[in-house]
Design an enzyme around this catalytic site. Sequence first.
Site, PDB file in Angstrom:
ATOM      1  N   SER A 195       0.846  -1.181   0.000  1.00 26.24           N
ATOM      2  CA  SER A 195       0.000   0.000   0.000  1.00 26.24           C
ATOM      3  C   SER A 195       0.889   1.240   0.000  1.00 26.24           C
ATOM      4  CB  SER A 195      -0.908  -0.043   1.228  1.00 26.24           C
ATOM      5  OG  SER A 195      -1.745   1.078   1.254  1.00 26.24           O
ATOM      6  N   TYR A 225      -4.218   6.838  -8.213  1.00 26.76           N
ATOM      7  CA  TYR A 225      -3.186   6.025  -7.539  1.00 26.76           C
ATOM      8  C   TYR A 225      -3.504   5.922  -6.043  1.00 26.76           C
ATOM      9  CZ  TYR A 225       1.277   4.896  -5.328  1.00 26.76           C
ATOM     10  OH  TYR A 225       2.252   4.332  -4.547  1.00 26.76           O
ATOM     11  N   LYS A 229      -4.810   2.679  -3.648  1.00 24.21           N
ATOM     12  CA  LYS A 229      -4.125   2.215  -2.433  1.00 24.21           C
ATOM     13  C   LYS A 229      -5.099   2.158  -1.247  1.00 24.21           C
ATOM     14  CE  LYS A 229      -0.030   1.584  -4.208  1.00 24.21           C
ATOM     15  NZ  LYS A 229       0.543   0.246  -4.334  1.00 24.21           N
TER      16      LYS A 229
END
Length: 399
Positions: A195, A225, A229
């Site tokens: 992550s 992005y 995550k």
Amino acid sequence: MSHKVVLITGGQGYLGLSIAKRIIDDTPKETRLTIIITSRTFPNIKNAIKELKAYVLKNHLDRPALVEFDYVTVDLADMVSVCAALRELELRYAHIDTVVFNACLALYDGIDWVQSCVQTLQNPVEAFTYARYKIQRPVKPTRDGMGSVFQANVFAPWFILRRLTGPRQVSKDKLEVEKMETPVLGSGSKVFWISSLTADTMAKSPSEGGLDLDDIDLFNTPESYEASKREIDLLHHATAQLLKDRYGVTSLLVQPGIFKSTSFVPTLNVFAYVGMLLAFYLCRWLGSPYHNIDPWKAANAVATLDATPNDQINLFTKYGSATDRRGREYVMKQVVPGLEQGFDEEEAQNSSAETGTGAGAGAGRRSAGEAYKLYLYVEALYKVWEERLAKQVVERYLF
Ligand SMILES: NC(=O)c1ccc[n+]([C@@H]2O[C@H](COP(=O)([O-])OP(=O)(O)OC[C@H]3O[C@@H](n4cnc5c(N)ncnc54)[C@H](OP(=O)(O)O)[C@@H]3O)[C@@H](O)[C@H]2O)c1
């Protein structure tokens, strides 16, 4: 002789290579070690394996047991490619001990210099930790119809994980194991989700600019992005206990801190790159534990946890690679915003049904509801793709 098998997606990147090298260092010398690297391109694989072989020759020449390297080429934003890679893994490996979902797709397209100056003047350490000035291209649908960033970073890894915990789908006479039912990932296997710190910036409610689960494919978020995550954080929480109970697989959530890597080099000129590195050192000196800078240090959490017995791992901790002011590394423990107490499926079901995932719900209930909703979504999508790709395999075999 025991045999350890490790799969690292995107294993040719800075972090991937460092993880591989540290696992080589930490694996007992008497254990045969196989490291499988994935990339979208063969040249990247060749370079990575060349570097890893040189590392073994330089540092582990006296190792009695073999260190060997294997690869599969895979584009995580293409389900047929994922299917082909899975078939190779099912054919070649009786058991995989460790999987690191390290590859990631980011659509970075440059820097908003005005915004970067504003954020740096407001709070320099925050500006080089949770940068809000990176420009990202809009997400487009892949050939499979999914948002590219969601597919590569979230769904494809989930698909791989689910498939490898189930019965093999390859022809029985070609198998290395006796039973089709023997899964590749099973009791004792570890799976690392990589992550990021920046996932936390998407923990706000959708109305405040956080992840919006009405847009799981991330078509409409400018920060795809970071949102992907956050989806990883949520999905890990919703599934870690289930994976443990049903398959004996330990799922781990790791953030590697901030380090120099291939992913942001293309967006910076040489002066900006050097300036950024200097700023990273300044942040570390000012007390930030997140500025690992060196990918080797960023790989610390994965390497340390890979060598940690499974019963000592807390499924609901987000482990982080960290360094002190003098650059000495350590593993830090964090929690995911909104999921500080872990994840309880029954509670999450109720949260999802009662309060929904909208802004009205409290942060904890909202996050649990979101995690559950995301899990249901990827699981349903998994079933759709499992069926579609089963036909794909048959067609390939006919040829
Ligand atoms: N750099 C940081 O400061 C930082 C901070 C927090 C988290 N992270 C995380 O750390 C991990 C490694 O990051 P990194 O900076 O080392 O990245 P990187 O060097 O860019 O490596 C990621 C690799 O992923 C592969 N990849 C990209 N799209 C793919 C696709 N569609 N299918 C298959 N593979 C794909 C690429 O390999 P090929 O081009 O060879 O296919 C790429 O080299 C990532 O998960 C990233 O999110 C990094």
